[in-house]
Design an enzyme around this catalytic site. Sequence first.
Site, PDB file in Angstrom:
ATOM      1  N   LEU A  68       1.104  -0.798  -0.222  1.00 24.67           N
ATOM      2  CA  LEU A  68       0.648  -0.418  -0.238  1.00 24.67           C
ATOM      3  C   LEU A  68       1.026   1.340   0.501  1.00 24.67           C
ATOM      4  O   LEU A  68       0.510   2.429  -0.684  1.00 24.67           O
ATOM      5  CB  LEU A  68      -1.049  -0.072   1.825  1.00 24.67           C
ATOM      6  CG  LEU A  68      -1.901  -1.314   1.327  1.00 24.67           C
ATOM      7  CD1 LEU A  68      -2.601  -0.328   2.235  1.00 24.67           C
ATOM      8  CD2 LEU A  68      -2.713  -0.486   0.366  1.00 24.67           C
ATOM      9  N   GLY A  69       1.710   1.511   0.734  1.00 25.61           N
ATOM     10  CA  GLY A  69       2.882   2.043   0.921  1.00 25.61           C
ATOM     11  C   GLY A  69       3.754   2.247   1.477  1.00 25.61           C
ATOM     12  O   GLY A  69       4.456   1.172   2.112  1.00 25.61           O
ATOM     13  N   ASP A  73       2.442  15.338  14.017  1.00 27.79           N
ATOM     14  CA  ASP A  73       2.604  14.921  13.185  1.00 27.79           C
ATOM     15  C   ASP A  73       1.149  15.861  12.104  1.00 27.79           C
ATOM     16  O   ASP A  73       1.209  14.319  11.345  1.00 27.79           O
ATOM     17  CB  ASP A  73       3.503  13.916  12.620  1.00 27.79           C
ATOM     18  CG  ASP A  73       4.354  13.992  11.553  1.00 27.79           C
ATOM     19  OD1 ASP A  73       4.326  15.043  10.833  1.00 27.79           O
ATOM     20  OD2 ASP A  73       4.482  13.152  10.959  1.00 27.79           O
ATOM     21  N   GLY A 112       8.935   1.174   7.355  1.00 30.03           N
ATOM     22  CA  GLY A 112       8.915   0.224   6.587  1.00 30.03           C
ATOM     23  C   GLY A 112       7.800   0.203   5.919  1.00 30.03           C
ATOM     24  O   GLY A 112       7.396   1.001   5.257  1.00 30.03           O
ATOM     25  N   LYS A 157       1.722  -3.022   8.650  1.00 33.55           N
ATOM     26  CA  LYS A 157       2.874  -2.039   8.888  1.00 33.55           C
ATOM     27  C   LYS A 157       3.535  -3.067   8.801  1.00 33.55           C
ATOM     28  O   LYS A 157       4.111  -3.383  10.362  1.00 33.55           O
ATOM     29  CB  LYS A 157       2.551  -1.170   9.936  1.00 33.55           C
ATOM     30  CG  LYS A 157       3.630   0.642   9.257  1.00 33.55           C
ATOM     31  CD  LYS A 157       2.896   1.315  10.370  1.00 33.55           C
ATOM     32  CE  LYS A 157       3.830   2.629  10.348  1.00 33.55           C
ATOM     33  NZ  LYS A 157       2.819   4.105  10.706  1.00 33.55           N
ATOM     34  N   VAL A 182       3.903  -0.539   3.986  1.00 33.27           N
ATOM     35  CA  VAL A 182       2.674  -1.275   4.594  1.00 33.27           C
ATOM     36  C   VAL A 182       1.971  -2.297   3.748  1.00 33.27           C
ATOM     37  O   VAL A 182       2.571  -1.556   2.194  1.00 33.27           O
ATOM     38  CB  VAL A 182       1.893   0.516   4.669  1.00 33.27           C
ATOM     39  CG1 VAL A 182       0.474   0.067   5.234  1.00 33.27           C
ATOM     40  CG2 VAL A 182       2.294   1.170   5.595  1.00 33.27           C
TER      41      VAL A 182
HETATM   42  N1  LIG Z   1      -4.148   2.318   7.807  1.00 31.25           N
HETATM   43  C1  LIG Z   1      -3.563   1.923   6.513  1.00 31.25           C
HETATM   44  N2  LIG Z   1      -5.179   1.920   5.414  1.00 31.25           N
HETATM   45  C2  LIG Z   1      -3.875   2.128   4.255  1.00 31.25           C
HETATM   46  N3  LIG Z   1      -3.078   2.925   3.588  1.00 31.25           N
HETATM   47  C3  LIG Z   1      -2.463   3.015   5.055  1.00 31.25           C
HETATM   48  C4  LIG Z   1      -2.503   2.660   6.430  1.00 31.25           C
HETATM   49  N4  LIG Z   1      -1.552   3.252   6.886  1.00 31.25           N
HETATM   50  C5  LIG Z   1      -0.611   3.068   6.101  1.00 31.25           C
HETATM   51  N5  LIG Z   1      -0.157   3.474   4.899  1.00 31.25           N
HETATM   52  C6  LIG Z   1      -0.257   3.397   3.206  1.00 31.25           C
HETATM   53  O1  LIG Z   1       1.355   3.335   3.774  1.00 31.25           O
HETATM   54  C7  LIG Z   1       1.895   4.772   3.716  1.00 31.25           C
HETATM   55  C8  LIG Z   1       3.007   4.126   4.672  1.00 31.25           C
HETATM   56  O2  LIG Z   1       2.663   4.541   5.830  1.00 31.25           O
HETATM   57  P1  LIG Z   1       2.747   5.479   7.126  1.00 31.25           P
HETATM   58  O3  LIG Z   1       3.140   6.802   6.713  1.00 31.25           O
HETATM   59  O4  LIG Z   1       1.715   5.257   8.602  1.00 31.25           O
HETATM   60  O5  LIG Z   1       4.259   4.601   7.354  1.00 31.25           O
HETATM   61  P2  LIG Z   1       5.449   5.586   8.549  1.00 31.25           P
HETATM   62  O6  LIG Z   1       6.900   4.615   8.630  1.00 31.25           O
HETATM   63  O7  LIG Z   1       5.130   5.242   9.879  1.00 31.25           O
HETATM   64  O8  LIG Z   1       4.977   6.919   7.787  1.00 31.25           O
HETATM   65  P3  LIG Z   1       5.972   8.354   8.388  1.00 31.25           P
HETATM   66  O9  LIG Z   1       7.128   8.499   7.092  1.00 31.25           O
HETATM   67  O10 LIG Z   1       5.269   9.444   6.889  1.00 31.25           O
HETATM   68  O11 LIG Z   1       6.362   8.512   9.070  1.00 31.25           O
HETATM   69  C9  LIG Z   1       0.783   5.732   3.477  1.00 31.25           C
HETATM   70  O12 LIG Z   1       1.076   7.062   3.174  1.00 31.25           O
HETATM   71  C10 LIG Z   1      -0.602   5.175   2.937  1.00 31.25           C
HETATM   72  O13 LIG Z   1      -0.919   5.293   1.841  1.00 31.25           O
END
Ligand SMILES: Nc1ncnc2c1ncn2[C@@H]1O[C@H](COP(=O)(O)OP(=O)(O)OP(=O)(O)O)[C@@H](O)[C@H]1O
Length: 616
Positions: free
Chosen positions: A225-226, A344, A231, A248, A233
């Site tokens: 997803l991203g 944030d 890490g 995640k 997701v």
């Molecule tokens: N609950 C969710 N449902 C759908 N997509 C999600 C969800 N959580 C995260 N994503 C996707 O995964 C991507 C990365 O997640 P997230 O931003 O939480 O990671 P992170 O490492 O905490 O990010 P950051 O770099 O902002 O700290 C998000 O941009 C989103 O597209």
Amino acid sequence: MPAWWKGKCKSKASSNGNTNGSTKEKANSFDGALSIGNGKSIDRSSVPGGLGSPCTGPTSPLAHPLPRPSSSPLPKISQEQLAAAASASTSESSVSSYGSDEAPDLGSYRFLEQTHAARGRTMPLSVQHAPTQHRHLSVSPRKEFHLHTFEPTTSGVVTTGRKSMEAVFGHRSGLSTSPVHLRACPVMQEDPGTKGSAHPLPLPLPPGNLLRAPLQSQWKKGKLLGRGTFGHVYLGFNSENGQLCAIKEVNVISDDSNSRESLRQLNQEITLLSSFSHPNIVQYYGSEMVDDTLSVYLEYVSGGSIHKLLQEYGPFKEPVIRNYTAQILSGLAYLHSRDTVHRDIKGANILVDPSGDIKLADFGMAKHISSYTSVRSFKGSPYWMAPEIIMNGNGYNLSVDIWSLGCTILEMATSKPPWSQYEGVAAIFKIANSKEIPEIPEHFSAEGKHFLNLCLQRDPAARPTAAQLLEHPFVRDQVAGVKATKSNRESSSSSSSLFQTSMDFSKRSNSPLHNRELHVRNLAVFPLLRTSNDALDRRANFSLPVSPCSSPLRQKQTNRSCLPSPPHPAFSAGAINYSPINASLYPPRSNAGFIDPFLEPTHLRAGAHLGSPRKF
Ligand SMILES: Nc1ncnc2c1ncn2[C@@H]1O[C@H](COP(=O)(O)OP(=O)(O)OP(=O)(O)O)[C@@H](O)[C@H]1O
């Protein structure tokens, strides 16, 4: 304020004080203030329970995922014993922890740990039974008691997990201080159907089968997803009930500093998220560590982030901004009532589901603040960062989220965060020192401008609380729409599943916000939504591309322990970086009082940001 910064700028923020319409005219309501004039500040001293008031938000015991029941018949602990244990846990969970000598006797069980109060965490109670078993007793927010045996302590599995996590988190005091999620726990699953009962404890597993992973086997990992800082997701599918989730994943390599930092942040996220239940906050389902991978199971929000929507569809129209803002505020008010600052808030961390419901996500930067305290670390995303975080002299509190909300509203209105014409360090300088507030689009309604001016007060004490802002005319109709729709639906026998969610939420919640029914639903459900500026609807929906220049913040990443986010997928390489930064990006500030809040919460100081709702 970082020491390195001091030579470059003088501390003007405090003297700047109220920069946007600095006339301090008294107003008894937002309406009054609006009638006084757009951009004028509100005299908060007239507000009962205003910013000067002590923080009165409820503190809730942090819940952890509940162990999955086993089908094996096992020894029981009486309800009384569990109740006594839980009451000891919940009543003192925020302020104390037991040493082994003070541990209350629970029959043949002995408490080994209770809380990590200094970090605002409530750990599950850890009890030791036979020398070959290790168990956890946890208490959910609904005061359900859950006991679970993980595995024989003599098997080497717990020991292995503990060592690994001690290395990662620096805990040296053994199992009693290791977060349960990261202890190589094989079983972590919420089980709401086990109120007040002791879980049956599984029979010892064969050695080769100790690290069984029910969550992993239950949730099949799907497409990516991203990518986040720490890490990946993935989409998850539960083949037993057809539910989707977001998984995640973080790879754990204990001697790697990046892994250590990412685990620390993920652990922070787990600890906080597991205690929240609100329709505008992404729901935590559970977590587990298998081999070297920590997986966190979250509610899947399929619409993507506000940032992504802005990149794809351009700026939002004001009715959408009002609705989203009301929902973000609702989530923030819930968080703040639990003394938690998100730190944030920005488009990339706010997810939207297909029906327009908003979910606050990414709690890696979030922090629990004790009453009368504030924090002093330099964390957040530069363009959304409140001036006091940069200046940092006197610490900051929950009101930094209100500033970031203002920046996010500007982001929704223009597709860009404020100060985006400046690169990272220049933007930080501007935020910290400029007498101006970010430019507010001319086409915004008077209510919108007034709302933004309140959020973007340079003096944090002049910013209303999230609960107070929910009463502002800019968003008030959204809340009113909720109430009207709810009452209409209550009087009719039919109810949609969406509405049912809302009802379920208000039933299961004890929060004052819940009781006041400030939960805000989406556009489709609430036709009362209206705008005071109809002309907005006729405006062209144009997209303003982000600046293609790269941020100095990104270029400065020479320190391996720094973990700002990678560019959002929507940004191409070299695009401006809107990612969060944390203090480790900058040189240590020997005299500037730099504190890592994860390590040293005793430097928190008075000044929490909660207030009573305003009356209009
Ligand atoms: N609950 C969710 N449902 C759908 N997509 C999600 C969800 N959580 C995260 N994503 C996707 O995964 C991507 C990365 O997640 P997230 O931003 O939480 O990671 P992170 O490492 O905490 O990010 P950051 O770099 O902002 O700290 C998000 O941009 C989103 O597209």
